[in-house]
Design a protein around this motif. Structure first.
Motif, short mmCIF file in Angstrom:
data_model
loop_
_atom_site.label_atom_id
_atom_site.label_comp_id
_atom_site.label_asym_id
_atom_site.label_seq_id
_atom_site.Cartn_x
_atom_site.Cartn_y
_atom_site.Cartn_z
N ASP A 51 35.14 32.57 42.05
CA ASP A 51 35.03 32.42 40.60
C ASP A 51 36.39 32.69 39.96
O ASP A 51 37.03 33.70 40.26
CB ASP A 51 34.00 33.42 40.08
N PRO A 52 36.86 31.80 39.09
CA PRO A 52 38.19 32.00 38.48
C PRO A 52 38.31 33.32 37.71
O PRO A 52 39.39 33.90 37.65
CB PRO A 52 38.35 30.79 37.56
N LYS A 53 37.21 33.79 37.14
CA LYS A 53 37.27 35.08 36.46
C LYS A 53 37.63 36.19 37.44
O LYS A 53 38.41 37.09 37.13
CB LYS A 53 35.94 35.40 35.78
N HIS A 54 37.08 36.13 38.63
CA HIS A 54 37.35 37.15 39.64
C HIS A 54 38.78 37.06 40.16
O HIS A 54 39.39 38.07 40.50
CB HIS A 54 36.34 37.05 40.78
N ILE A 55 39.33 35.84 40.23
CA ILE A 55 40.74 35.69 40.62
C ILE A 55 41.63 36.35 39.57
O ILE A 55 42.56 37.09 39.90
CB ILE A 55 41.11 34.20 40.78
N TYR A 56 41.33 36.11 38.31
CA TYR A 56 42.11 36.70 37.22
C TYR A 56 42.00 38.22 37.27
O TYR A 56 43.01 38.93 37.17
CB TYR A 56 41.61 36.18 35.88
N GLU A 57 40.78 38.73 37.44
CA GLU A 57 40.58 40.18 37.48
C GLU A 57 41.27 40.81 38.68
O GLU A 57 41.78 41.93 38.59
CB GLU A 57 39.09 40.50 37.50
N ALA A 58 41.30 40.10 39.81
CA ALA A 58 41.98 40.63 40.99
C ALA A 58 43.48 40.75 40.73
O ALA A 58 44.11 41.75 41.09
CB ALA A 58 41.73 39.73 42.19
N MET A 59 44.07 39.74 40.09
CA MET A 59 45.49 39.83 39.76
C MET A 59 45.75 40.97 38.78
O MET A 59 46.76 41.67 38.85
CB MET A 59 45.98 38.50 39.17
N LEU A 60 44.81 41.18 37.88
CA LEU A 60 44.98 42.17 36.82
C LEU A 60 44.81 43.60 37.32
O LEU A 60 45.48 44.52 36.85
CB LEU A 60 43.96 41.89 35.71
N THR A 61 43.92 43.80 38.30
CA THR A 61 43.57 45.16 38.72
C THR A 61 44.10 45.56 40.10
O THR A 61 44.14 46.74 40.42
CB THR A 61 42.04 45.34 38.71
N GLY A 62 44.47 44.58 40.93
CA GLY A 62 44.99 44.92 42.25
C GLY A 62 44.00 45.63 43.14
O GLY A 62 44.24 46.77 43.54
N PRO A 63 42.88 44.98 43.50
CA PRO A 63 41.89 45.66 44.34
C PRO A 63 42.39 45.90 45.75
O PRO A 63 43.12 45.09 46.32
CB PRO A 63 40.70 44.68 44.34
N GLN A 64 42.00 47.05 46.31
CA GLN A 64 42.28 47.41 47.70
C GLN A 64 43.78 47.33 48.00
O GLN A 64 44.57 48.01 47.37
CB GLN A 64 41.40 46.57 48.62
N SER A 65 44.23 46.47 48.92
CA SER A 65 45.65 46.44 49.29
C SER A 65 46.49 45.54 48.38
O SER A 65 47.70 45.46 48.54
CB SER A 65 45.80 45.96 50.73
N MET A 66 45.87 44.89 47.45
CA MET A 66 46.59 43.93 46.60
C MET A 66 47.38 44.66 45.50
O MET A 66 46.88 45.60 44.90
CB MET A 66 45.59 42.97 45.95
N PRO A 67 48.62 44.25 45.25
CA PRO A 67 49.39 44.86 44.15
C PRO A 67 48.84 44.43 42.79
O PRO A 67 48.15 43.41 42.69
CB PRO A 67 50.81 44.32 44.36
N VAL A 68 49.14 45.20 41.77
CA VAL A 68 48.71 44.88 40.41
C VAL A 68 49.72 43.93 39.77
O VAL A 68 50.92 44.19 39.78
CB VAL A 68 48.59 46.16 39.56
N PHE A 69 49.22 42.83 39.23
CA PHE A 69 50.05 41.90 38.46
C PHE A 69 49.63 42.01 37.01
O PHE A 69 48.85 41.20 36.51
CB PHE A 69 49.88 40.47 38.97
N ASN A 70 50.14 43.04 36.34
CA ASN A 70 49.78 43.19 34.93
C ASN A 70 50.53 42.15 34.10
O ASN A 70 51.27 41.33 34.63
CB ASN A 70 50.06 44.62 34.44
N ASP A 71 50.33 42.20 32.79
CA ASP A 71 50.90 41.16 31.94
C ASP A 71 52.41 41.24 31.83
O ASP A 71 53.06 40.32 31.32
CB ASP A 71 50.27 41.23 30.55
N ALA A 72 53.00 42.33 32.31
CA ALA A 72 54.46 42.42 32.35
C ALA A 72 55.01 41.71 33.59
O ALA A 72 56.15 41.27 33.60
CB ALA A 72 54.91 43.89 32.35
#
Length: 263
Positions: free
Chosen positions: A182-203
């Motif tokens: 789901d595209p919403k979940h892709i966006y949220e994953a980038m925004l929150t950095g779940p598990q080993s993923m880094p956070v891609f905040n709006d900066a």
């Protein structure tokens, strides 16, 4: 005779103080806004109260009664925001069925959309964090797939594979595939950095750039595999292995056939 133009000793300190104040104000005015700018409506007091009940009954064992975590069980949720809850629970990753290196995606989720919203409202009340984005921010049809492809290759492909098929990480963890998500979940994953993923905040990635990445992923899905079997979309190594194995097998078969013909 003393000079009438002599400055007061505190003048320099006062000038520096004013300079810092105006510099800080200017930075705050022009710096990128965080995910709150993409948020849905603010949760009500009733949602927070109901969310706390659900949290206490279903999440407190690992994350603590006050959401601040339990050593060896679950991390603190203060500051993770409603977006993190929405991602983890709507994908079935939370609550985890059993301990493991990584929470897998589960199709059958335990809670309704309303209950997830309520738990997210309670967790958001524990500390400021990313909110659930509005639909326009993850609408891939409004994004630039070409630019998204560049961003994906620079920021995501090293873990998720250039085709978005996912890949192995260390200590039993892995980067999941990003296709058919789901595209919403892709966006949220980038925004929150779940598990080993880094956070891609709006900066790091602006909301528009996140949407471009989603547009690229959706374009990859629509393109399919015109070249035939993708062999897991893992790149030239499995493709080369397949060709080597098939080619070597054909050579062996041809040698056996020629040997029988000459006998």
């Amino acid at each position: 005779m003393p000079s009438i133009n002599r400055r007061h000793p505190a003048a320099l300190a006062l000038l520096i103080l004013f300079g810092l104040f105006f510099a800080g104000t200017a930075f705050a005015a022009v710096s990128p806004k965080q995910a709150d700018a993409t948020a849905t409506t603010v949760a009500s007091v009733d949602d927070i109260a109901e969310g706390k009940k659900l949290f206490t009954a279903n999440c407190a064992t690992c994350h603590g009664a006050n959401g601040l975590g339990v050593d060896g069980a679950g991390p603190s949720l203060a500051g993770v925001g409603a977006a993190s809850v929405d991602f983890q629970m709507e994908t079935g990753r939370m609550p985890m069925a059993k301990p493991g290196a990584q929470a897998p995606r589960v199709e059958q989720i335990k809670f309704s959309e309303e209950q997830i919203h309520q738990i997210g409202a309670y967790v958001a009340s524990l500390g400021a964090g990313p909110a659930i984005p509005e639909a326009e921010y993850y609408d891939g049809s409004k994004g630039d797939a070409g630019k998204g492809g560049e961003l994906f290759r620079v920021n995501c492909a090293m873990c998720h594979n250039s085709a978005g098929a996912g890949g192995a990480l260390t200590r039993g963890k892995y980067a999941p595939k990003v296709t058919d998500v789901d595209p919403k979940h892709i966006y949220e994953a980038m925004l929150t950095g779940p598990q080993s993923m880094p956070v891609f905040n709006d900066a790091n990635l602006t909301p528009e750039e996140k949407r471009d990445v989603i547009a690229y992923i959706e374009g990859q899905q629509e393109a399919g595999n015109p070249g035939g079997n993708p062999l897991g979309s893992l790149g030239p190594v499995p493709e080369g292995l397949f060709i080597w194995t098939l080619g070597l097998g054909l050579f062996v078969a041809a040698a056996v056939w020629l040997g029988q013909k000459s006998a």
